[in-house]
Every structure is written in structure tokens, then in C-alpha cells.
Scaffold this motif. Sequence first.
Motif, PDB file in Angstrom:
ATOM      1  N   THR A 181      52.454  84.484  49.944  1.00 56.52           N
ATOM      2  CA  THR A 181      51.321  83.820  50.585  1.00 56.52           C
ATOM      3  C   THR A 181      51.232  82.371  50.122  1.00 56.52           C
ATOM      4  N   TYR A 182      51.434  82.150  48.824  1.00 58.32           N
ATOM      5  CA  TYR A 182      51.409  80.793  48.281  1.00 58.32           C
ATOM      6  C   TYR A 182      52.505  79.951  48.932  1.00 58.32           C
ATOM      7  N   GLN A 183      53.696  80.504  49.021  1.00 59.30           N
ATOM      8  CA  GLN A 183      54.819  79.769  49.622  1.00 59.30           C
ATOM      9  C   GLN A 183      54.529  79.449  51.087  1.00 59.30           C
ATOM     10  N   GLU A 184      53.974  80.414  51.813  1.00 60.74           N
ATOM     11  CA  GLU A 184      53.650  80.185  53.223  1.00 60.74           C
ATOM     12  C   GLU A 184      52.601  79.083  53.370  1.00 60.74           C
ATOM     13  N   ASN A 185      51.577  79.127  52.525  1.00 62.10           N
ATOM     14  CA  ASN A 185      50.533  78.095  52.560  1.00 62.10           C
ATOM     15  C   ASN A 185      51.105  76.731  52.209  1.00 62.10           C
ATOM     16  N   LEU A 186      51.986  76.705  51.229  1.00 59.48           N
ATOM     17  CA  LEU A 186      52.613  75.457  50.820  1.00 59.48           C
ATOM     18  C   LEU A 186      53.470  74.883  51.943  1.00 59.48           C
ATOM     19  N   ILE A 187      54.218  75.723  52.594  1.00 57.65           N
ATOM     20  CA  ILE A 187      55.052  75.278  53.719  1.00 57.65           C
ATOM     21  C   ILE A 187      54.178  74.733  54.837  1.00 57.65           C
ATOM     22  N   GLU A 188      53.075  75.435  55.123  1.00 58.13           N
ATOM     23  CA  GLU A 188      52.157  74.996  56.177  1.00 58.13           C
ATOM     24  C   GLU A 188      51.542  73.641  55.847  1.00 58.13           C
ATOM     25  N   LEU A 189      51.105  73.482  54.599  1.00 58.72           N
ATOM     26  CA  LEU A 189      50.533  72.196  54.183  1.00 58.72           C
ATOM     27  C   LEU A 189      51.566  71.080  54.266  1.00 58.72           C
ATOM     28  N   ASN A 190      52.784  71.377  53.871  1.00 58.10           N
ATOM     29  CA  ASN A 190      53.830  70.364  53.952  1.00 58.10           C
ATOM     30  C   ASN A 190      54.129  69.989  55.401  1.00 58.10           C
ATOM     31  N   LYS A 191      54.054  70.959  56.292  1.00 58.17           N
ATOM     32  CA  LYS A 191      54.257  70.662  57.714  1.00 58.17           C
ATOM     33  C   LYS A 191      53.182  69.708  58.222  1.00 58.17           C
ATOM     34  N   VAL A 192      51.922  70.046  57.884  1.00 56.40           N
ATOM     35  CA  VAL A 192      50.803  69.221  58.329  1.00 56.40           C
ATOM     36  C   VAL A 192      50.912  67.822  57.748  1.00 56.40           C
ATOM     37  N   ALA A 193      51.165  67.753  56.455  1.00 61.04           N
ATOM     38  CA  ALA A 193      51.271  66.448  55.807  1.00 61.04           C
ATOM     39  C   ALA A 193      52.525  65.711  56.257  1.00 61.04           C
ATOM     40  N   GLY A 194      53.556  66.444  56.559  1.00 60.35           N
ATOM     41  CA  GLY A 194      54.816  65.828  56.964  1.00 60.35           C
ATOM     42  C   GLY A 194      54.746  65.147  58.308  1.00 60.35           C
ATOM     43  N   HIS A 195      53.807  65.542  59.144  1.00 60.74           N
ATOM     44  CA  HIS A 195      53.683  64.941  60.466  1.00 60.74           C
ATOM     45  C   HIS A 195      52.956  63.609  60.430  1.00 60.74           C
ATOM     46  N   ARG A 196      52.362  63.294  59.296  1.00 56.27           N
ATOM     47  CA  ARG A 196      51.661  62.025  59.174  1.00 56.27           C
ATOM     48  C   ARG A 196      52.393  61.146  58.170  1.00 56.27           C
ATOM     49  N   PRO A 197      52.460  59.890  58.455  1.00 54.28           N
ATOM     50  CA  PRO A 197      53.106  59.003  57.483  1.00 54.28           C
ATOM     51  C   PRO A 197      52.276  58.872  56.212  1.00 54.28           C
ATOM     52  N   ARG A 198      52.939  58.500  55.153  1.00 50.33           N
ATOM     53  CA  ARG A 198      52.288  58.386  53.849  1.00 50.33           C
ATOM     54  C   ARG A 198      51.123  57.397  53.892  1.00 50.33           C
ATOM     55  N   SER A 199      51.299  56.311  54.602  1.00 49.28           N
ATOM     56  CA  SER A 199      50.236  55.299  54.678  1.00 49.28           C
ATOM     57  C   SER A 199      48.973  55.883  55.305  1.00 49.28           C
ATOM     58  N   THR A 200      49.130  56.762  56.273  1.00 53.09           N
ATOM     59  CA  THR A 200      47.972  57.397  56.909  1.00 53.09           C
ATOM     60  C   THR A 200      47.261  58.303  55.914  1.00 53.09           C
ATOM     61  N   LEU A 201      48.039  59.048  55.124  1.00 54.42           N
ATOM     62  CA  LEU A 201      47.439  59.920  54.115  1.00 54.42           C
ATOM     63  C   LEU A 201      46.685  59.109  53.059  1.00 54.42           C
ATOM     64  N   VAL A 202      47.289  57.999  52.621  1.00 59.03           N
ATOM     65  CA  VAL A 202      46.641  57.147  51.626  1.00 59.03           C
ATOM     66  C   VAL A 202      45.361  56.556  52.196  1.00 59.03           C
ATOM     67  N   LEU A 203      45.411  56.122  53.454  1.00 62.71           N
ATOM     68  CA  LEU A 203      44.224  55.559  54.098  1.00 62.71           C
ATOM     69  C   LEU A 203      43.111  56.609  54.187  1.00 62.71           C
ATOM     70  N   GLY A 204      43.474  57.823  54.523  1.00 62.20           N
ATOM     71  CA  GLY A 204      42.491  58.907  54.591  1.00 62.20           C
ATOM     72  C   GLY A 204      41.849  59.165  53.241  1.00 62.20           C
ATOM     73  N   ILE A 205      42.656  59.148  52.189  1.00 62.67           N
ATOM     74  CA  ILE A 205      42.130  59.366  50.840  1.00 62.67           C
ATOM     75  C   ILE A 205      41.190  58.230  50.455  1.00 62.67           C
ATOM     76  N   GLN A 206      41.563  56.996  50.802  1.00 65.45           N
ATOM     77  CA  GLN A 206      40.703  55.852  50.494  1.00 65.45           C
ATOM     78  C   GLN A 206      39.367  55.954  51.219  1.00 65.45           C
ATOM     79  N   GLN A 207      39.409  56.399  52.470  1.00 61.59           N
ATOM     80  CA  GLN A 207      38.164  56.552  53.225  1.00 61.59           C
ATOM     81  C   GLN A 207      37.279  57.631  52.600  1.00 61.59           C
ATOM     82  N   GLU A 208      37.899  58.719  52.172  1.00 60.80           N
ATOM     83  CA  GLU A 208      37.137  59.777  51.511  1.00 60.80           C
ATOM     84  C   GLU A 208      36.514  59.257  50.212  1.00 60.80           C
ATOM     85  N   ASN A 209      37.275  58.482  49.456  1.00 59.68           N
ATOM     86  CA  ASN A 209      36.752  57.911  48.205  1.00 59.68           C
ATOM     87  C   ASN A 209      35.565  56.994  48.483  1.00 59.68           C
ATOM     88  N   ASN A 210      35.665  56.175  49.531  1.00 58.20           N
ATOM     89  CA  ASN A 210      34.552  55.292  49.896  1.00 58.20           C
ATOM     90  C   ASN A 210      33.315  56.102  50.264  1.00 58.20           C
TER      91      ASN A 210
END
Length: 115
Positions: free
Chosen positions: A36-65
Motif C-alpha cells: 500500500t505504501y509503495q502504491e501510494n508513493l508511486i501515485e504521489l510521484n505520478k501526480v508530482a511528476g506531471h508538474r514541473p519543479r518550479s510549479t511545485l515550489v511556487l505552490g509551496i511558497q503560496q501555501e507558506n504565504n
Amino acid sequence: MSTKSINIFQNSRDHDSAAESLVEQTLKKEMEARNTYQENLIELNKVAGHRPRSTLVLGIQQENNAIRSLQHENDELRQSLTEPQNALELIMTKYRQQMMKFTKHQNIQITENTY
């Protein structure tokens, strides 16, 4: 062999079987949890993999703000609560003082009237 030793042997065999069963169940649950952990990890990597790193960083910055903004709002609300609380404490202190004076005055009048 005596009956006693046969019973002991049978009981130890039963205990061994029960222990093996528990070990098998535990191992099975651990494997299921890992899968289950491996499946969840693969799913999260798929979701995160579809977005560029800059988008993820921007999202984190917005959450921090947003978090900082909420923390600032909490501080303001806390301050706005302490001011009325302090005023109420002052009012209650004055009220208690006045009531003490009033009751002393009442007691003095009662004692004067009784004499």
C-alpha cells in the motif's frame, strides 16, 4: 511415554502452531502495508511528476504565504481579545472595591442602629 508428557507435547505443538500462525498473519499484514505504501508513493510521484519543479515550489511558497497570513491574523485576534479582557478585569476590581466599601458601610449602619 506417560499421558502427562503426551499432553505437554501436544500443548507445545498447539502453541507452536498458534505462534506460526501469528507470525504468518503479521508478515502478511506487513507485506500488505508495504505494498500500500509503495502504491501510494508511486501515485504521489505520478501526480508530482506531471508538474514541473518550479510549479511545485511556487505552490509551496503560496501555501507558506497563506500560513503566515493566518498566523498574523491569529496574533491580531489574540491582541484584540486581551484588551477587552484587561478592561473587564479593571471594571470587576473596581466593582469589588465598591461592594466592599458598601458592605462595610452597611455593617456600620446596622451596628449603629442596634445600639
